[in-house]
Design a protein around this motif. Structure first.
Motif, PDB file in Angstrom:
ATOM      1  N   ARG A 142       0.833   0.389 -12.228  1.00 27.00           N
ATOM      2  CA  ARG A 142       1.866  -0.633 -12.169  1.00 27.00           C
ATOM      3  C   ARG A 142       2.250  -1.099 -13.570  1.00 27.00           C
ATOM      4  O   ARG A 142       1.396  -1.391 -14.394  1.00 27.00           O
ATOM      5  N   VAL A 143       3.546  -1.157 -13.821  1.00 33.05           N
ATOM      6  CA  VAL A 143       4.049  -1.644 -15.097  1.00 33.05           C
ATOM      7  C   VAL A 143       4.194  -3.143 -14.992  1.00 33.05           C
ATOM      8  O   VAL A 143       4.908  -3.635 -14.128  1.00 33.05           O
ATOM      9  N   LYS A 144       3.502  -3.900 -15.799  1.00 30.78           N
ATOM     10  CA  LYS A 144       3.510  -5.351 -15.706  1.00 30.78           C
ATOM     11  C   LYS A 144       4.653  -5.944 -16.522  1.00 30.78           C
ATOM     12  O   LYS A 144       4.927  -5.522 -17.624  1.00 30.78           O
ATOM     13  N   GLY A 145       5.260  -6.971 -15.938  1.00 29.85           N
ATOM     14  CA  GLY A 145       6.307  -7.687 -16.624  1.00 29.85           C
ATOM     15  C   GLY A 145       5.988  -9.164 -16.645  1.00 29.85           C
ATOM     16  O   GLY A 145       4.971  -9.589 -16.113  1.00 29.85           O
ATOM     17  N   PRO A 146       6.861 -10.000 -17.198  1.00 31.47           N
ATOM     18  CA  PRO A 146       6.569 -11.414 -17.324  1.00 31.47           C
ATOM     19  C   PRO A 146       6.686 -12.204 -16.043  1.00 31.47           C
ATOM     20  O   PRO A 146       6.331 -13.347 -16.009  1.00 31.47           O
ATOM     21  N   GLY A 147       7.211 -11.613 -14.948  1.00 26.96           N
ATOM     22  CA  GLY A 147       7.317 -12.367 -13.705  1.00 26.96           C
ATOM     23  C   GLY A 147       8.599 -12.050 -12.999  1.00 26.96           C
ATOM     24  O   GLY A 147       9.445 -11.305 -13.468  1.00 26.96           O
ATOM     25  N   PRO A 148       8.797 -12.638 -11.803  1.00 22.82           N
ATOM     26  CA  PRO A 148       9.985 -12.342 -11.011  1.00 22.82           C
ATOM     27  C   PRO A 148      11.235 -12.923 -11.634  1.00 22.82           C
ATOM     28  O   PRO A 148      11.206 -13.960 -12.287  1.00 22.82           O
ATOM     29  N   LEU A 149      12.362 -12.249 -11.374  1.00 25.32           N
ATOM     30  CA  LEU A 149      13.633 -12.705 -11.926  1.00 25.32           C
ATOM     31  C   LEU A 149      14.215 -13.825 -11.098  1.00 25.32           C
ATOM     32  O   LEU A 149      14.835 -14.741 -11.615  1.00 25.32           O
ATOM     33  N   LEU A 150      14.047 -13.735  -9.773  1.00 26.83           N
ATOM     34  CA  LEU A 150      14.678 -14.724  -8.889  1.00 26.83           C
ATOM     35  C   LEU A 150      13.652 -15.678  -8.337  1.00 26.83           C
ATOM     36  O   LEU A 150      12.544 -15.318  -8.100  1.00 26.83           O
ATOM     37  N   ALA A 183       0.815  -1.215   0.000  1.00 28.60           N
ATOM     38  CA  ALA A 183       0.000   0.000   0.000  1.00 28.60           C
ATOM     39  C   ALA A 183       0.843   1.258   0.000  1.00 28.60           C
ATOM     40  O   ALA A 183       0.469   2.259  -0.595  1.00 28.60           O
ATOM     41  N   GLU A 184       1.956   1.228   0.698  1.00 29.79           N
ATOM     42  CA  GLU A 184       2.758   2.442   0.862  1.00 29.79           C
ATOM     43  C   GLU A 184       3.941   2.446  -0.091  1.00 29.79           C
ATOM     44  O   GLU A 184       4.567   1.422  -0.326  1.00 29.79           O
ATOM     45  N   ARG A 185       4.254   3.602  -0.604  1.00 34.40           N
ATOM     46  CA  ARG A 185       5.475   3.761  -1.379  1.00 34.40           C
ATOM     47  C   ARG A 185       5.894   5.217  -1.340  1.00 34.40           C
ATOM     48  O   ARG A 185       5.147   6.097  -0.912  1.00 34.40           O
ATOM     49  N   ILE A 186       7.089   5.497  -1.780  1.00 31.67           N
ATOM     50  CA  ILE A 186       7.592   6.864  -1.814  1.00 31.67           C
ATOM     51  C   ILE A 186       6.707   7.681  -2.755  1.00 31.67           C
ATOM     52  O   ILE A 186       6.402   7.233  -3.870  1.00 31.67           O
ATOM     53  N   PRO A 187       6.264   8.858  -2.327  1.00 29.30           N
ATOM     54  CA  PRO A 187       5.380   9.669  -3.179  1.00 29.30           C
ATOM     55  C   PRO A 187       5.976   9.876  -4.572  1.00 29.30           C
ATOM     56  O   PRO A 187       7.139  10.239  -4.719  1.00 29.30           O
ATOM     57  N   GLY A 188       5.159   9.633  -5.581  1.00 26.11           N
ATOM     58  CA  GLY A 188       5.590   9.814  -6.960  1.00 26.11           C
ATOM     59  C   GLY A 188       6.287   8.616  -7.561  1.00 26.11           C
ATOM     60  O   GLY A 188       6.596   8.616  -8.759  1.00 26.11           O
ATOM     61  N   ALA A 189       6.535   7.566  -6.752  1.00 26.49           N
ATOM     62  CA  ALA A 189       7.250   6.397  -7.272  1.00 26.49           C
ATOM     63  C   ALA A 189       6.353   5.585  -8.194  1.00 26.49           C
ATOM     64  O   ALA A 189       5.150   5.480  -7.988  1.00 26.49           O
ATOM     65  N   LEU A 190       6.950   5.011  -9.225  1.00 26.91           N
ATOM     66  CA  LEU A 190       6.254   4.150 -10.175  1.00 26.91           C
ATOM     67  C   LEU A 190       6.599   2.706  -9.854  1.00 26.91           C
ATOM     68  O   LEU A 190       7.772   2.333  -9.800  1.00 26.91           O
ATOM     69  N   ALA A 191       5.581   1.881  -9.592  1.00 23.12           N
ATOM     70  CA  ALA A 191       5.806   0.469  -9.286  1.00 23.12           C
ATOM     71  C   ALA A 191       6.048  -0.307 -10.571  1.00 23.12           C
ATOM     72  O   ALA A 191       5.280  -0.193 -11.521  1.00 23.12           O
ATOM     73  N   VAL A 192       7.114  -1.084 -10.611  1.00 23.38           N
ATOM     74  CA  VAL A 192       7.459  -1.876 -11.796  1.00 23.38           C
ATOM     75  C   VAL A 192       7.817  -3.293 -11.376  1.00 23.38           C
ATOM     76  O   VAL A 192       8.337  -3.523 -10.292  1.00 23.38           O
ATOM     77  N   ASP A 193       7.526  -4.241 -12.246  1.00 20.97           N
ATOM     78  CA  ASP A 193       8.004  -5.602 -12.047  1.00 20.97           C
ATOM     79  C   ASP A 193       9.494  -5.641 -12.361  1.00 20.97           C
ATOM     80  O   ASP A 193       9.987  -4.913 -13.240  1.00 20.97           O
ATOM     81  N   LEU A 194      10.176  -6.533 -11.683  1.00 18.48           N
ATOM     82  CA  LEU A 194      11.632  -6.604 -11.839  1.00 18.48           C
ATOM     83  C   LEU A 194      12.037  -6.930 -13.270  1.00 18.48           C
ATOM     84  O   LEU A 194      13.086  -6.502 -13.745  1.00 18.48           O
ATOM     85  N   ASN A 195      11.208  -7.684 -13.975  1.00 20.57           N
ATOM     86  CA  ASN A 195      11.510  -8.081 -15.348  1.00 20.57           C
ATOM     87  C   ASN A 195      10.729  -7.281 -16.384  1.00 20.57           C
ATOM     88  O   ASN A 195      10.579  -7.719 -17.515  1.00 20.57           O
ATOM     89  N   ALA A 196      10.180  -6.127 -15.979  1.00 19.50           N
ATOM     90  CA  ALA A 196       9.391  -5.331 -16.916  1.00 19.50           C
ATOM     91  C   ALA A 196      10.243  -4.947 -18.131  1.00 19.50           C
ATOM     92  O   ALA A 196      11.412  -4.597 -17.991  1.00 19.50           O
ATOM     93  N   PRO A 197       9.686  -5.021 -19.349  1.00 18.41           N
ATOM     94  CA  PRO A 197      10.445  -4.613 -20.545  1.00 18.41           C
ATOM     95  C   PRO A 197      10.918  -3.171 -20.414  1.00 18.41           C
ATOM     96  O   PRO A 197      10.146  -2.287 -20.050  1.00 18.41           O
ATOM     97  N   LEU A 198      12.171  -2.945 -20.714  1.00 17.26           N
ATOM     98  CA  LEU A 198      12.733  -1.610 -20.537  1.00 17.26           C
ATOM     99  C   LEU A 198      12.198  -0.612 -21.554  1.00 17.26           C
ATOM    100  O   LEU A 198      12.328   0.595 -21.348  1.00 17.26           O
ATOM    101  N   ASP A 199      11.603  -1.095 -22.645  1.00 12.45           N
ATOM    102  CA  ASP A 199      11.080  -0.137 -23.617  1.00 12.45           C
ATOM    103  C   ASP A 199       9.876   0.623 -23.066  1.00 12.45           C
ATOM    104  O   ASP A 199       9.434   1.622 -23.640  1.00 12.45           O
ATOM    105  N   LEU A 200       9.334   0.173 -21.933  1.00 11.97           N
ATOM    106  CA  LEU A 200       8.251   0.913 -21.296  1.00 11.97           C
ATOM    107  C   LEU A 200       8.733   2.235 -20.709  1.00 11.97           C
ATOM    108  O   LEU A 200       7.944   3.090 -20.362  1.00 11.97           O
ATOM    109  N   LEU A 201      10.060   2.378 -20.599  1.00 12.02           N
ATOM    110  CA  LEU A 201      10.642   3.634 -20.118  1.00 12.02           C
ATOM    111  C   LEU A 201      11.130   4.492 -21.284  1.00 12.02           C
ATOM    112  O   LEU A 201      11.865   5.451 -21.071  1.00 12.02           O
ATOM    113  N   SER A 202      10.726   4.133 -22.497  1.00  9.29           N
ATOM    114  CA  SER A 202      11.223   4.847 -23.671  1.00  9.29           C
ATOM    115  C   SER A 202      10.809   6.318 -23.679  1.00  9.29           C
ATOM    116  O   SER A 202      11.438   7.131 -24.366  1.00  9.29           O
TER     117      SER A 202
END
Length: 328
Positions: free
Chosen positions: A320-328, A233-252
């Motif tokens: 939330r930026v969705k990715g294919p799943g956790p890396l570890l 529920a809590e995060r740093i104000p203004g932070a964008l939640a991303v999956d660890l494996n989210a495609p980097l082109d979403l930050l294009s």
């Protein structure tokens, strides 16, 4: 192993109870082998009564898991950090456990004991998220029934095979114990080496202190802040939640000169450092992992770290930026 068979035949219920209680309390004494043997011997005359064994297992699990529940309720996130710090599992176990429990809720306790390393962490999450105690007891008992019942059933079905193993251990006792101990030691060593290599690699990723981040946020150099934790529920104000494996082109949409700070809630900032490492490789040179992560940011603001669950967590989610799943 012959001694184990004799002990199980005469004091099976108590031995299983103590073994399961020790394992669920966190000691490195696996209980599944004894449950398999108890299931096989339960089909013999004079063997342990399977109903009594199952009841003893459920009682032992409830005792140990209740302690984890109240520890999680009282100590919260710092306790999860401590568990993961002494674990041989990757430091991402906090993120994965939070994600599992916050997605499924207390129903995850039904199968948590079947997942390596998830049992104690899930029961602690139940306490952290203020799951009603009667509801926790119900699902935890159901999970103990599924876990122990499955192991006992396998022992019953493969009685002949288990007896062959028992005879082999009786015949080649010291040699068999040495082989099993060597295999376990090799597995632990392999996991330890993997973790050390991961920590060495991620330590090379530069860190930004919480104080430096706050200076930038209060000034005119507000960086892009990425949260790689689970659905909390809590995060740093203004932070964008991303999956660890989210495609980097979403930050294009952000130029490669953008300052990026990644944070997590795991020991050694491992998850944050992994994403920061990927971003740097993709050309985002001004990328840091946040030293101390979200807990350090909370301490700077004088509030103890905690988390929420269920509808409260879902209602507070940022995009939330969705990715294919956790890396570890």
């Amino acid at each position: 192993m012959g001694e184990l068979q004799s002990l199980l035949e005469s004091h099976g219920v108590m031995l299983v109870f103590l073994n399961v209680l020790a394992e669920q309390a966190g000691l490195p004494v696996p209980a599944v082998p004894m449950l398999l043997v108890a299931g096989a011997l339960g089909m013999r005359e004079g063997g342990p009564e399977l109903g009594a064994v199952l009841a003893a297992v459920i009682l032992a699990c409830l005792i140990a898991d209740t302690a984890w529940y109240f520890a999680g309720k009282r100590l919260g996130q710092p306790m999860l950090r401590t568990i993961c710090r002494v674990s041989i599992s990757p430091d991402s176990c906090i993120r994965q456990t939070q994600s599992l429990y916050l997605r499924v809720g207390p129903r995850s306790l039904v199968f948590a004991k079947l997942l390596p390393g998830a049992g104690a962490l899930s029961t602690a999450m139940a306490g952290m998220t203020a799951t009603p105690f009667p509801l926790f007891l119900f699902y935890d008992a159901l999970g103990a029934l599924v876990w122990a019942g499955g192991a006992l059933l396998i022992g019953v079905v493969f009685t002949d095979f288990v007896e062959v193993i028992l005879r082999a251990f009786s015949t080649y006792g010291p040699m068999a114990v040495t082989v099993v101990a060597a295999a376990f030691a090799a597995f632990v060593a392999w996991k330890f080496v993997r973790r050390v290599r991961l920590l060495r690699r991620t330590r090379r990723v530069p860190r930004m202190s919480v104080g430096e981040l706050e200076e930038r946020r209060l000034g005119d150099r507000f960086p892009l802040v990425l949260d790689v934790r689970s659905e909390v529920a809590e995060r740093i104000p203004g932070a964008l939640a991303v999956d660890l494996n989210a495609p980097l082109d979403l930050l294009s949409a952000h130029p490669v000169t953008t300052e990026i700070v990644v944070y997590c809630a795991c020991p050694n900032e491992v998850s944050a450092a992994i994403l920061a490492e990927r971003l740097k490789s993709a050309g985002y040179a001004n990328t840091w992992a946040l030293a101390g992560g979200f807990d350090e940011w909370k301490r700077l603001h004088g509030v103890a770290p905690h988390t929420a669950s269920g509808p409260e967590a879902a209602a507070a989610l940022a995009p939330r930026v969705k990715g294919p799943g956790p890396l570890l």
